[in-house]
Design a protein around this motif. Sequence first.
Motif, PDB file in Angstrom:
ATOM      1  N   PRO A   1     -10.305 -18.222  -1.104  1.00  0.00           N
ATOM      2  CA  PRO A   1      -9.106 -18.806  -0.505  1.00  0.00           C
ATOM      3  C   PRO A   1      -8.553 -17.961   0.639  1.00  0.00           C
ATOM      4  CG  PRO A   1      -8.613 -17.907  -2.687  1.00  0.00           C
ATOM      5  CD  PRO A   1     -10.092 -17.800  -2.494  1.00  0.00           C
ATOM      6  N   VAL A   2      -8.181 -18.632   1.715  1.00  0.00           N
ATOM      7  CA  VAL A   2      -7.580 -17.961   2.873  1.00  0.00           C
ATOM      8  C   VAL A   2      -6.113 -18.364   3.042  1.00  0.00           C
ATOM      9  CG1 VAL A   2      -9.751 -17.576   4.093  1.00  0.00           C
ATOM     10  CG2 VAL A   2      -8.487 -19.711   4.450  1.00  0.00           C
ATOM     11  N   GLU A   3      -5.585 -19.004   2.022  1.00  0.00           N
ATOM     12  CA  GLU A   3      -4.168 -19.333   1.995  1.00  0.00           C
ATOM     13  C   GLU A   3      -3.620 -18.868   0.656  1.00  0.00           C
ATOM     14  OE1 GLU A   3      -3.895 -23.530   2.590  1.00  0.00           O
ATOM     15  OE2 GLU A   3      -4.135 -23.356   4.751  1.00  0.00           O
ATOM     16  N   GLY A   4      -2.381 -18.470   0.661  1.00  0.00           N
ATOM     17  CA  GLY A   4      -1.734 -18.026  -0.566  1.00  0.00           C
ATOM     18  C   GLY A   4      -1.017 -16.706  -0.339  1.00  0.00           C
ATOM     19  N   ASP A   5      -0.286 -16.295  -1.341  1.00  0.00           N
ATOM     20  CA  ASP A   5       0.541 -15.103  -1.199  1.00  0.00           C
ATOM     21  C   ASP A   5      -0.272 -13.813  -1.045  1.00  0.00           C
ATOM     22  OD1 ASP A   5      -0.248 -15.450  -3.862  1.00  0.00           O
ATOM     23  OD2 ASP A   5       1.615 -14.617  -4.683  1.00  0.00           O
ATOM     24  N   HIS A   6      -1.549 -13.813  -1.447  1.00  0.00           N
ATOM     25  CA  HIS A   6      -2.382 -12.626  -1.268  1.00  0.00           C
ATOM     26  C   HIS A   6      -2.684 -12.337   0.201  1.00  0.00           C
ATOM     27  CE1 HIS A   6      -5.393 -15.805  -1.053  1.00  0.00           C
ATOM     28  NE2 HIS A   6      -6.162 -14.936  -0.430  1.00  0.00           N
ATOM     29  N   MET A   7      -2.523 -13.346   1.058  1.00  0.00           N
ATOM     30  CA  MET A   7      -2.833 -13.167   2.479  1.00  0.00           C
ATOM     31  C   MET A   7      -1.895 -12.167   3.157  1.00  0.00           C
ATOM     32  SD  MET A   7      -5.630 -14.647   3.079  1.00  0.00           S
ATOM     33  CE  MET A   7      -5.664 -14.532   4.856  1.00  0.00           C
ATOM     34  N   ALA A   8      -0.740 -11.901   2.554  1.00  0.00           N
ATOM     35  CA  ALA A   8       0.152 -10.890   3.110  1.00  0.00           C
ATOM     36  C   ALA A   8      -0.516  -9.510   3.108  1.00  0.00           C
ATOM     37  CB  ALA A   8       1.461 -10.859   2.331  1.00  0.00           C
ATOM     38  N   VAL A   9      -1.362  -9.253   2.120  1.00  0.00           N
ATOM     39  CA  VAL A   9      -2.100  -7.989   2.078  1.00  0.00           C
ATOM     40  C   VAL A   9      -3.176  -7.984   3.164  1.00  0.00           C
ATOM     41  CG1 VAL A   9      -3.667  -6.564   0.686  1.00  0.00           C
ATOM     42  CG2 VAL A   9      -1.652  -7.597  -0.365  1.00  0.00           C
ATOM     43  N   VAL A  10      -3.861  -9.105   3.319  1.00  0.00           N
ATOM     44  CA  VAL A  10      -4.946  -9.216   4.300  1.00  0.00           C
ATOM     45  C   VAL A  10      -4.403  -9.083   5.721  1.00  0.00           C
ATOM     46  CG1 VAL A  10      -6.732 -10.752   5.219  1.00  0.00           C
ATOM     47  CG2 VAL A  10      -6.357 -10.605   2.744  1.00  0.00           C
ATOM     48  N   THR A  11      -3.317  -9.775   6.018  1.00  0.00           N
ATOM     49  CA  THR A  11      -2.775  -9.763   7.378  1.00  0.00           C
ATOM     50  C   THR A  11      -1.778  -8.628   7.611  1.00  0.00           C
ATOM     51  OG1 THR A  11      -1.007 -11.313   6.789  1.00  0.00           O
ATOM     52  CG2 THR A  11      -3.083 -12.244   7.635  1.00  0.00           C
ATOM     53  N   GLY A  12      -1.384  -7.959   6.533  1.00  0.00           N
ATOM     54  CA  GLY A  12      -0.457  -6.839   6.638  1.00  0.00           C
ATOM     55  C   GLY A  12      -1.196  -5.524   6.542  1.00  0.00           C
ATOM     56  N   ARG A  13      -1.325  -5.037   5.336  1.00  0.00           N
ATOM     57  CA  ARG A  13      -1.919  -3.717   5.106  1.00  0.00           C
ATOM     58  C   ARG A  13      -3.340  -3.600   5.659  1.00  0.00           C
ATOM     59  NH1 ARG A  13      -3.304  -2.257  -0.680  1.00  0.00           N
ATOM     60  NH2 ARG A  13      -1.573  -3.654  -1.016  1.00  0.00           N
ATOM     61  N   PHE A  14      -4.144  -4.658   5.541  1.00  0.00           N
ATOM     62  CA  PHE A  14      -5.547  -4.579   5.961  1.00  0.00           C
ATOM     63  C   PHE A  14      -5.845  -5.377   7.237  1.00  0.00           C
ATOM     64  CE2 PHE A  14      -5.775  -3.378   1.476  1.00  0.00           C
ATOM     65  CZ  PHE A  14      -6.492  -2.199   1.586  1.00  0.00           C
ATOM     66  N   ARG A  15      -4.851  -5.527   8.099  1.00  0.00           N
ATOM     67  CA  ARG A  15      -5.091  -6.309   9.320  1.00  0.00           C
ATOM     68  C   ARG A  15      -6.097  -5.653  10.257  1.00  0.00           C
ATOM     69  NH1 ARG A  15       0.394  -4.921  10.281  1.00  0.00           N
ATOM     70  NH2 ARG A  15       0.597  -3.378  11.935  1.00  0.00           N
ATOM     71  N   ASP A  16      -6.339  -4.340  10.114  1.00  0.00           N
ATOM     72  CA  ASP A  16      -7.383  -3.691  10.914  1.00  0.00           C
ATOM     73  C   ASP A  16      -8.747  -4.321  10.657  1.00  0.00           C
ATOM     74  OD1 ASP A  16      -5.441  -1.909  11.780  1.00  0.00           O
ATOM     75  OD2 ASP A  16      -6.131  -0.241  10.531  1.00  0.00           O
ATOM     76  N   ALA A  17      -8.918  -4.964   9.494  1.00  0.00           N
ATOM     77  CA  ALA A  17     -10.197  -5.557   9.113  1.00  0.00           C
ATOM     78  C   ALA A  17     -10.313  -7.021   9.523  1.00  0.00           C
ATOM     79  CB  ALA A  17     -10.414  -5.414   7.604  1.00  0.00           C
ATOM     80  N   LEU A  18      -9.391  -7.505  10.324  1.00  0.00           N
ATOM     81  CA  LEU A  18      -9.487  -8.877  10.832  1.00  0.00           C
ATOM     82  C   LEU A  18     -10.228  -8.871  12.161  1.00  0.00           C
ATOM     83  CD1 LEU A  18      -5.874 -10.158  10.075  1.00  0.00           C
ATOM     84  CD2 LEU A  18      -7.987 -10.870   8.942  1.00  0.00           C
ATOM     85  N   PRO A  19     -11.120  -9.836  12.375  1.00  0.00           N
ATOM     86  CA  PRO A  19     -11.819  -9.896  13.663  1.00  0.00           C
ATOM     87  C   PRO A  19     -10.847 -10.255  14.784  1.00  0.00           C
ATOM     88  CG  PRO A  19     -12.373 -11.797  12.317  1.00  0.00           C
ATOM     89  CD  PRO A  19     -11.533 -10.897  11.465  1.00  0.00           C
TER      90      PRO A  19
END
Length: 193
Positions: A31-49
């Motif tokens: 899933p790419v939607e949901g409350d866990h995405m705050a971690v992906v786009t926040g703390r780990f945004r360096d890992a986004l293309p």
Amino acid sequence: MPDGRPDLVYYVAVSLDGRIAAADGDFSMFPVEGDHMAVVTGRFRDALPAPALAAMGLTPALDVFDTVVMGRATHGVGVPLGLLSPYPHLRQIVVSRSAPPVGPDVEVTADPVAAVRDAKRRRSDADIWLCGGGVLASTLRDEIDRMVLKVNPVVIGDGGRPLFAGPGPDRWTVAGEESFSSGVRVVDYRRAR
């Protein structure tokens, strides 16, 4: 990074049964939607293309990762779209025995252990991201200092690509864990020494 040297961090999405993708490389079931995405786009945004960062209006902080190591197949996901340098904000290292199509700012190596050891020798405030996949993770198994797993509430089953594609066992300790209403858990493991 207790001694000022970067850790190799295997940061990856994984299914409940330890698969990082289906047999054909598809990972769209995560899933790419949901409350866990705050971690992906926040703390780990360096890992986004770069295209994802641009689409979301984000800039990388470069305080978590400053280098990415990925296998040829992982890098190859973006090649048909013309994405030869998916993480231009990071030092990019692609592991391949051939000469895959890459951008001019992407390093290619056939020796991932030497490349990671070289990257670990430098002083840095940010870590090295092992992007994938399971074969490369097995090759670098002894170099991995931490695993941050986004454990997704899906089962891929036999034939899926495993988190590690080689022998173990290794012992890890849980350093932290967050659970989200999306069903995703982000678990931070440290190598037990």
